[in-house]
Design an enzyme around this catalytic site. Structure first.
Site, mmCIF file in Angstrom:
data_model
loop_
_atom_site.group_PDB
_atom_site.id
_atom_site.type_symbol
_atom_site.label_atom_id
_atom_site.label_comp_id
_atom_site.label_asym_id
_atom_site.label_seq_id
_atom_site.Cartn_x
_atom_site.Cartn_y
_atom_site.Cartn_z
ATOM 1 N N PRO A 51 47.551 18.214 -2.736
ATOM 2 C CG PRO A 51 45.383 18.027 -1.953
ATOM 3 C CD PRO A 51 46.713 18.543 -1.585
ATOM 4 C CD GLU A 52 50.605 19.653 -8.231
ATOM 5 O OE1 GLU A 52 50.555 20.057 -9.403
ATOM 6 O OE2 GLU A 52 51.613 19.135 -7.742
#
Length: 278
Positions: free
Chosen positions: A2-3
DNA sequence: CGATCTACCTGATGGC
DNA sequence: TGCCATCAGGTAGATC
């Protein structure tokens, strides 16, 4: 995995789902998730505490507690936080479970075990813990002017993709969004920061802010392996709007003249359009 | 200082 | 089918 947009989606949901809840019990079964402190210490710092907030700094989730410390979570490549009822069967690779007095659980699930959780004081977060205290500006949380962005960019001599993914410059951008931002800005990943014109700097910053906000709006990107899901196990939909990431050999949606190329940049997959990006 | 690589893990996928 | 190599959203740490 995840960013910024994926972590932001989770942050928003935690705000509604766990803020105000009191922790009744903490079950640690994973061997590596709690690695900065003794598991017993982590447990003792959480049991009886109430979660009072849900914040994000780059890819870090910060949940302040009413006892003065902060629960810090980093999902790394494959971590998930899942809201569940106690009776629901636990998925494989469930490493930490928080039980709330009002019922329900928050589970930390992470197949690759790179993710981690720990407790820290606000002081440690702002000045002692290297990765957190040296984190750059979060462009969604704390917008800056494109002029300041330009100063930051010009203060370094590096390739654009390295700059965008350097967490001490701008916090929250990873492999997917750096490629999407650079495509939107019409700039190649290997351009030198020092080579940008004023106009290009402005365009890059505008793309950066716009792409991250759009991705947040669509709850982030979930790729084919479905590693990223929100706390209800739901996938994001921004992948439907990707222009380059994971689209190699497919026609460029903008110019319709070239195909999206896949290459390596510092060991990471990198996607771009040879026609649109200069 | 920056650039580059490796390690940390499990699981999915594709070639043979 | 199965076996093996390769790849995956991140980042700290070693090396040059």
């Amino acid at each position: 995995m995840p960013e910024l947009p994926e972590v932001e989606t989770i942050r928003r949901e935690l705000e509604k789902e766990v803020v105000g809840r009191k922790i009744k019990a903490v079950d640690i079964t994973g061997r590596r998730t709690i690695r900065r402190q003794k598991p017993a210490e982590f447990q003792a710092g959480l049991v009886g505490a109430k979660i009072t907030g849900s914040q994000r700094k780059g890819k870090y989730l910060l949940m302040p507690l009413d006892n003065g410390s902060v629960l810090v979570v980093h999902l790394r490549m494959s971590g998930q936080l899942l809201r569940a009822a106690a009776k629901e069967p636990k998925p494989k690779h469930t490493h930490v479970v928080l039980d709330f007095t009002q019922g329900g659980q928050l589970r930390f699930v992470d197949p690759r075990t790179f993710g981690e959780m720990f407790l820290a004081t606000p002081d440690e977060i702002t000045s002692e813990i290297e990765e957190l205290s040296t984190l750059g500006v979060d462009p969604v949380e704390t917008p800056m002017s494109w002029v300041d962005f330009g100063h930051l960019l010009r203060s370094k001599n590096m390739k654009l993709k390295a700059f965008l993914t350097d967490q001490s410059m701008i916090a929250g951008i990873g492999n997917i969004y750096s490629d999407e931002i650079l495509f939107d800005a019409g700039l190649r990943f290997d351009r030198e920061t020092s080579s940008l014109t004023t106009q290009e700097i402005r365009r890059l910053y505008r793309s950066l802010v716009e792409i991250l906000h759009e991705a947040c709006k669509y709850n982030g990107s979930t790729l084919a392996d479905a590693q990223y899901v929100d706390i209800f196990g739901k996938a994001g939909t921004y992948q439907e709007h990707h222009q380059v990431y994971d689209r190699d050999k497919q026609p460029c949606r903008r110019c319709r003249r070239g195909d999206i190329q896949k290459t390596k940049f510092a060991t990471r997959s990198t996607f771009y359009c040879e026609v649109c990006q200069v």
